[in-house]
Design a protein around this motif. Structure first.
Motif, PDB file in Angstrom:
ATOM      1  N   PRO A 111       0.823  -1.220   0.000  1.00  0.00           N
ATOM      2  CA  PRO A 111       0.000   0.000   0.000  1.00  0.00           C
ATOM      3  C   PRO A 111       0.854   1.266   0.000  1.00  0.00           C
ATOM      4  O   PRO A 111       1.869   1.338   0.694  1.00  0.00           O
ATOM      5  CB  PRO A 111      -0.811  -0.127   1.299  1.00  0.00           C
ATOM      6  CG  PRO A 111      -0.824  -1.584   1.610  1.00  0.00           C
ATOM      7  CD  PRO A 111       0.483  -2.123   1.117  1.00  0.00           C
ATOM      8  N   ARG A 112       0.440   2.245  -0.782  1.00  0.00           N
ATOM      9  CA  ARG A 112       1.169   3.506  -0.858  1.00  0.00           C
ATOM     10  C   ARG A 112       1.309   4.143   0.522  1.00  0.00           C
ATOM     11  O   ARG A 112       2.339   4.726   0.854  1.00  0.00           O
ATOM     12  CB  ARG A 112       0.423   4.463  -1.799  1.00  0.00           C
ATOM     13  CG  ARG A 112       1.101   5.822  -1.977  1.00  0.00           C
ATOM     14  CD  ARG A 112       0.223   6.804  -2.733  1.00  0.00           C
ATOM     15  NE  ARG A 112      -0.921   7.249  -1.945  1.00  0.00           N
ATOM     16  CZ  ARG A 112      -2.176   6.826  -2.130  1.00  0.00           C
ATOM     17  NH1 ARG A 112      -2.442   5.957  -3.081  1.00  0.00           N
ATOM     18  NH2 ARG A 112      -3.159   7.267  -1.362  1.00  0.00           N
ATOM     19  N   ARG A 165      -7.757   1.890   3.816  1.00  0.00           N
ATOM     20  CA  ARG A 165      -7.495   1.079   2.621  1.00  0.00           C
ATOM     21  C   ARG A 165      -7.544  -0.415   2.950  1.00  0.00           C
ATOM     22  O   ARG A 165      -8.075  -1.211   2.171  1.00  0.00           O
ATOM     23  CB  ARG A 165      -6.128   1.447   2.046  1.00  0.00           C
ATOM     24  CG  ARG A 165      -5.831   0.718   0.742  1.00  0.00           C
ATOM     25  CD  ARG A 165      -4.659   1.326   0.023  1.00  0.00           C
ATOM     26  NE  ARG A 165      -4.449   0.699  -1.266  1.00  0.00           N
ATOM     27  CZ  ARG A 165      -3.482   1.063  -2.111  1.00  0.00           C
ATOM     28  NH1 ARG A 165      -2.670   2.069  -1.802  1.00  0.00           N
ATOM     29  NH2 ARG A 165      -3.350   0.458  -3.271  1.00  0.00           N
ATOM     30  N   LEU A 166      -6.984  -0.791   4.092  1.00  0.00           N
ATOM     31  CA  LEU A 166      -6.961  -2.208   4.449  1.00  0.00           C
ATOM     32  C   LEU A 166      -8.361  -2.782   4.603  1.00  0.00           C
ATOM     33  O   LEU A 166      -8.614  -3.945   4.274  1.00  0.00           O
ATOM     34  CB  LEU A 166      -6.172  -2.413   5.747  1.00  0.00           C
ATOM     35  CG  LEU A 166      -4.665  -2.160   5.691  1.00  0.00           C
ATOM     36  CD1 LEU A 166      -4.020  -2.482   7.028  1.00  0.00           C
ATOM     37  CD2 LEU A 166      -4.007  -2.978   4.578  1.00  0.00           C
ATOM     38  N   SER A 168     -11.044  -1.736   3.067  1.00  0.00           N
ATOM     39  CA  SER A 168     -11.878  -1.335   1.931  1.00  0.00           C
ATOM     40  C   SER A 168     -12.360  -2.526   1.111  1.00  0.00           C
ATOM     41  O   SER A 168     -13.192  -2.365   0.224  1.00  0.00           O
ATOM     42  CB  SER A 168     -11.086  -0.395   1.012  1.00  0.00           C
ATOM     43  OG  SER A 168     -10.015  -1.106   0.378  1.00  0.00           O
ATOM     44  N   GLY A 169     -11.816  -3.707   1.392  1.00  0.00           N
ATOM     45  CA  GLY A 169     -12.158  -4.887   0.604  1.00  0.00           C
ATOM     46  C   GLY A 169     -11.155  -5.185  -0.492  1.00  0.00           C
ATOM     47  O   GLY A 169     -11.314  -6.155  -1.240  1.00  0.00           O
ATOM     48  N   GLU A 170     -10.108  -4.374  -0.589  1.00  0.00           N
ATOM     49  CA  GLU A 170      -9.083  -4.570  -1.619  1.00  0.00           C
ATOM     50  C   GLU A 170      -8.269  -5.835  -1.368  1.00  0.00           C
ATOM     51  O   GLU A 170      -7.789  -6.477  -2.312  1.00  0.00           O
ATOM     52  CB  GLU A 170      -8.161  -3.354  -1.659  1.00  0.00           C
ATOM     53  CG  GLU A 170      -7.053  -3.422  -2.703  1.00  0.00           C
ATOM     54  CD  GLU A 170      -6.212  -2.159  -2.739  1.00  0.00           C
ATOM     55  OE1 GLU A 170      -5.140  -2.184  -3.375  1.00  0.00           O
ATOM     56  OE2 GLU A 170      -6.627  -1.136  -2.131  1.00  0.00           O
ATOM     57  N   TYR A 171      -8.112  -6.209  -0.073  1.00  0.00           N
ATOM     58  CA  TYR A 171      -7.277  -7.353   0.292  1.00  0.00           C
ATOM     59  C   TYR A 171      -8.125  -8.431   0.968  1.00  0.00           C
ATOM     60  O   TYR A 171      -9.159  -8.129   1.579  1.00  0.00           O
ATOM     61  CB  TYR A 171      -6.169  -6.916   1.262  1.00  0.00           C
ATOM     62  CG  TYR A 171      -5.259  -5.842   0.716  1.00  0.00           C
ATOM     63  CD1 TYR A 171      -4.191  -6.153  -0.115  1.00  0.00           C
ATOM     64  CD2 TYR A 171      -5.474  -4.500   1.038  1.00  0.00           C
ATOM     65  CE1 TYR A 171      -3.361  -5.164  -0.622  1.00  0.00           C
ATOM     66  CE2 TYR A 171      -4.652  -3.498   0.542  1.00  0.00           C
ATOM     67  CZ  TYR A 171      -3.595  -3.844  -0.288  1.00  0.00           C
ATOM     68  OH  TYR A 171      -2.775  -2.858  -0.783  1.00  0.00           O
ATOM     69  N   ASP A 172      -7.672  -9.672   0.858  1.00  0.00           N
ATOM     70  CA  ASP A 172      -8.349 -10.749   1.573  1.00  0.00           C
ATOM     71  C   ASP A 172      -8.103 -10.612   3.070  1.00  0.00           C
ATOM     72  O   ASP A 172      -7.188  -9.906   3.511  1.00  0.00           O
ATOM     73  CB  ASP A 172      -7.869 -12.117   1.074  1.00  0.00           C
ATOM     74  CG  ASP A 172      -6.401 -12.362   1.366  1.00  0.00           C
ATOM     75  OD1 ASP A 172      -6.073 -12.727   2.517  1.00  0.00           O
ATOM     76  OD2 ASP A 172      -5.570 -12.174   0.454  1.00  0.00           O
ATOM     77  N   THR A 175      -4.540 -11.311   4.564  1.00  0.00           N
ATOM     78  CA  THR A 175      -3.580 -10.260   4.200  1.00  0.00           C
ATOM     79  C   THR A 175      -3.834  -8.991   5.012  1.00  0.00           C
ATOM     80  O   THR A 175      -2.890  -8.309   5.431  1.00  0.00           O
ATOM     81  CB  THR A 175      -3.656  -9.956   2.695  1.00  0.00           C
ATOM     82  OG1 THR A 175      -3.350 -11.150   1.950  1.00  0.00           O
ATOM     83  CG2 THR A 175      -2.668  -8.866   2.298  1.00  0.00           C
ATOM     84  N   VAL A 176      -5.098  -8.678   5.243  1.00  0.00           N
ATOM     85  CA  VAL A 176      -5.435  -7.509   6.062  1.00  0.00           C
ATOM     86  C   VAL A 176      -4.840  -7.650   7.456  1.00  0.00           C
ATOM     87  O   VAL A 176      -4.238  -6.710   7.997  1.00  0.00           O
ATOM     88  CB  VAL A 176      -6.961  -7.318   6.144  1.00  0.00           C
ATOM     89  CG1 VAL A 176      -7.319  -6.295   7.226  1.00  0.00           C
ATOM     90  CG2 VAL A 176      -7.519  -6.877   4.806  1.00  0.00           C
TER      91      VAL A 176
END
Length: 208
Positions: A111-112, A165-166, A168-172, A175-176
């Motif tokens: 993540p940025r 971001r974590l 937000s649903g972007e990662y499983d 991983t979160v």
């Protein structure tokens, strides 16, 4: 004219400076993790080596306190500052180790906001390394603790955006959990730098 009965012997200042320079080495190593093709295991192992060196410096500092009759400033402040510098290094090492052990650098991209936190830590480390030699004269330090506290606020904002971001649903989910642990160590390191700055402020006020 004000007279000081404090010793001028400089071993304590040198130890603080060495410890702070190790923090710069630590943040520089974390910055390597953003480079393409980086050997993450090597970065993690080098961070551990720096952390071991910091531990040795801390033990040397404690030994010096216990063998010195009159210290440059209050013993409890020397203990506190030495311990807090070591705490920062512990958090930096934890970040590198977790990124390696969890295999997080195998993600398409970290993540940025994580890199933004590392950048804040790098600035805090360089500020701290520049400030430690000034302890001897206790002059020109106010700008250091003000800026270090401002950077901690920047770190808090980057940490909160990273959490957004974590989740937000972007990662499983797994991983979160892994990234959240890394984020917590980064945020703790920012806080630990602020604790160092606050202790330096306390010393400066007491000795002024």
């Amino acid at each position: 004219m004000r007279f000081s009965f404090r010793p001028v012997e400089g071993a304590f200042y040198e130890l603080f400076t060495r410890a702070a320079h190790n923090l710069v080495r630590g943040t520089e190593l974390l910055n390597e993790l953003s480079l393409p093709g980086v050997d993450v295991q090597s970065v993690s192992e080098r961070l551990t080596e720096v952390e071991h060196d910091s531990d040795a410096i801390t033990h040397e500092l404690y030994k010096k306190i216990n063998s010195t009759f009159v210290t440059p400033f209050d013993r409890e402040d020397i203990y506190s500052l030495g311990s807090q510098l070591d705490d920062v290094m512990d958090h930096l090492e934890a970040v590198g180790n977790l990124l390696y052990l969890y295999g997080l650098t195998k993600l398409p991209a970290l993540p940025r906001e994580l890199h933004e936190l590392v950048n804040v830590l790098d600035q805090q480390a360089k500020l701290t390394a520049a400030a430690m030699p000034k302890l001897r004269a206790l002059k020109d330090l106010e700008a250091y603790w003000i800026e270090c506290n401002r950077l901690e606020n920047d770190g808090d904002r980057a940490y909160r955006m990273l959490l957004v971001r974590l989740f937000s649903g972007e990662y499983d989910a797994l991983t979160v959990l892994k990234l959240k642990e890394v984020a917590d160590e980064l945020e703790a390191a920012c806080d630990a730098f602020e604790h160092v700055a606050n202790t330096v402020e306390t010393i400066a006020v007491k000795e002024s």
